[in-house]
Design a protein around this motif. Sequence first.
Motif, PDB file in Angstrom:
ATOM      1  N   CYS A 116       1.414   9.039   5.541  1.00  0.00           N
ATOM      2  CA  CYS A 116       1.992   9.462   4.199  1.00  0.00           C
ATOM      3  C   CYS A 116       3.618   9.783   4.185  1.00  0.00           C
ATOM      4  O   CYS A 116       4.059   9.555   3.087  1.00  0.00           O
ATOM      5  CB  CYS A 116       1.074  10.718   3.875  1.00  0.00           C
TER       6      CYS A 116
ATOM      7  N   SER B 255       0.761  -1.028   0.070  1.00  0.00           N
ATOM      8  CA  SER B 255       0.034  -0.044  -0.055  1.00  0.00           C
ATOM      9  C   SER B 255       0.779   1.184   0.108  1.00  0.00           C
ATOM     10  O   SER B 255       0.582   2.248  -0.659  1.00  0.00           O
ATOM     11  CB  SER B 255      -0.819   0.048   1.151  1.00  0.00           C
TER      12      SER B 255
ATOM     13  N   MET C 183       0.651   3.995  -2.776  1.00  0.00           N
ATOM     14  CA  MET C 183       0.372   5.419  -2.860  1.00  0.00           C
ATOM     15  C   MET C 183       1.531   6.089  -3.326  1.00  0.00           C
ATOM     16  O   MET C 183       1.162   7.377  -3.618  1.00  0.00           O
ATOM     17  CB  MET C 183       0.465   5.688  -1.137  1.00  0.00           C
TER      18      MET C 183
ATOM     19  N   GLY D 182      -5.366   5.623   1.014  1.00  0.00           N
ATOM     20  CA  GLY D 182      -4.382   5.478   2.349  1.00  0.00           C
ATOM     21  C   GLY D 182      -4.986   6.349   3.436  1.00  0.00           C
ATOM     22  O   GLY D 182      -4.982   5.740   4.523  1.00  0.00           O
TER      23      GLY D 182
ATOM     24  N   GLY E 213      -4.688   7.103  -5.021  1.00  0.00           N
ATOM     25  CA  GLY E 213      -4.100   6.190  -4.048  1.00  0.00           C
ATOM     26  C   GLY E 213      -3.537   6.609  -2.819  1.00  0.00           C
ATOM     27  O   GLY E 213      -3.697   6.047  -1.705  1.00  0.00           O
ATOM     28  N   LEU E 214      -3.315   7.830  -2.926  1.00  0.00           N
ATOM     29  CA  LEU E 214      -3.037   8.476  -1.588  1.00  0.00           C
ATOM     30  C   LEU E 214      -4.248   8.594  -0.749  1.00  0.00           C
ATOM     31  O   LEU E 214      -4.254   8.730   0.535  1.00  0.00           O
ATOM     32  CB  LEU E 214      -2.390   9.974  -1.955  1.00  0.00           C
TER      33      LEU E 214
END
Length: 444
Positions: free
Chosen positions: A184, A22, A26, A139, A135-136
Motif C-alpha cells: 500500500c 492496480s 488504488m 488490493g 480499491g485499496l
Amino acid sequence: MNDFIAARSQMALSLGFHIVFSCIGMVMPFFMAVSHYYWLRTGNVMYRNVTKAWSKGVAIFFATGAVSGTVLSFELGLLWPEFMEHAGPIFGMPFSLEGTAFFIEAIALGFYLYGWDHFNKWFHWFTGVVVGISGLVSGILVVAANAWMNSPAGFDYVNGQYLHIDPIKAMFNDAWFSQALHMCLAAFAATGFAVAGVHALMILRGSHKAFHTKAFKIAAVFATVAAVLQPLSGDISAKSVAKRQPAKLAAMEAHFQTERRAALIVGGIPDVPNKTVNYAIKIPGLLSFMAYDDFNAEVKGLDQVKPEDQPPVAITHYAFQVMVGLGMLMLAIAVLYFITLWKKRQWLEKTWLLKLFVLATPAGFLAVEAGWTVTEVGRQPWIINGIMRTADAVTPMPGIAYSFYLFTGVYVSLALIVTFMLYRQIRMVGKLYDLSPVDVAPAF
C-alpha cells in the motif's frame, strides 16, 4: 522457450503490467477526493478542474486494470491448474471478497463520473471516497492471497492431502500484514511521484501553471509521506521474511554462508559458483541487526538450503538492490521537500526542485516491479512455499510459448494505447476545462 518458462514468463508479464494499473487505481481516487474536498470547501474552480481531469484518468486506469486483472484470474486456472485445484478452496475467500470490493468500486465510480450537478455535492464527494477505499481494500485482499503463497496457513498437509481447511486463518496468514502494508505504501509512493512528476514537467514547460501547481502539491504530499514511511514497512517485511523464508532473505542479500554478525551487502555482483559477492560494500553486523535486532544474531545462509531448493540468487539480489536504491532516492527527495516546506520555502520557486520530481517520475513503479520480482523469484522453486513446487503446478498442455508471444503483443499494444490516451488528456487540459490563459504559478 519451453512451456514451463513460457508459463512463468506470461504470468510475470501479466502481473508486471497489471500492478502498475492496480497501484494507480488504488491511489488516484484519494488524490481526486482531496482535490474535490478543497473545491467544496474553498470554491476555488481550479480544484474542480483538477478533480475532473484526474477523474478521467481514474476511469482510464480502472478500465485497463479491470481487463488485465481479469486476464490474471484466467491465467491462474489455465496455466497452473494443479495449484488452483488444491489452493483454490483454501485461499479463495480473499479472491471472492476482492470481487465484491471491485463491484463496489465500479458502482461508486459510475456514480462519481456521472454525478456532477446531479447529486448532493457531499454525497457526490463521498462516492469518490468509496472508490478509493474499495480499491485499496481490493488490493489488500489480493496481496493477502499472495502472502498465503509465501506463508501457507489454514490447513494441515498430511500425506499429500490438504485437510482441516480454515479460510479465515489462511487469509490472515503470518505474511499478509507486512506485505499489505508494504504494498500500500509502495502504491502511494509510486503513484504520487509519477503524478507529481508529470505535473512538475508541465509547470517547467509553462503550461497552465496554476492548474498543474495545485495538482503537483496534492500528489507530492502523498508521495513524500509514503516515501518516508516506506522504510519502516520495509523493516517489518525484512524481519518477517527472515523468520518465514530464510532462503529468500539469503538470496536477497546474496548471503552464502551461515554466520553471526552477518554483514549487510550493498551492491555487488554475486558469484554463485564460488559463493561470494564481488565489488560489494559490506557493513559488518548490520544484516543480523536488521533481521533480528541483534548485531550478533546468526543469519542462515544458502549453505543450509538444499541446492534444488535455492532461489535464483543473482536475479533476486539485483532486484532487491534496485528496489532499495530507488526507495532511498525517493526518501531523499521526500526529506528535501519537507525541509523546503518547513524551513526553505524560497526553494519552492526553484526549478531544480521540480526537476528532481521529474527525474523521480518512474522511480516508484520501477521499485514496485523490482519488489514483486523479489517476492516471486525469491520464493522459487515453490509456488506454495515449502508445499508445492512451481514445476509441479504448471499445465501439461503444450504450446504455452505461443500464448506468451500473443499476450506480449496484446500488452505492448494496450500500453501504447493507454500512454497515448493519457498524453492527449494532459495536453488537452486547457481546452477541456477552459483554464485562464494568464495563469500564474502560486507558491506550492
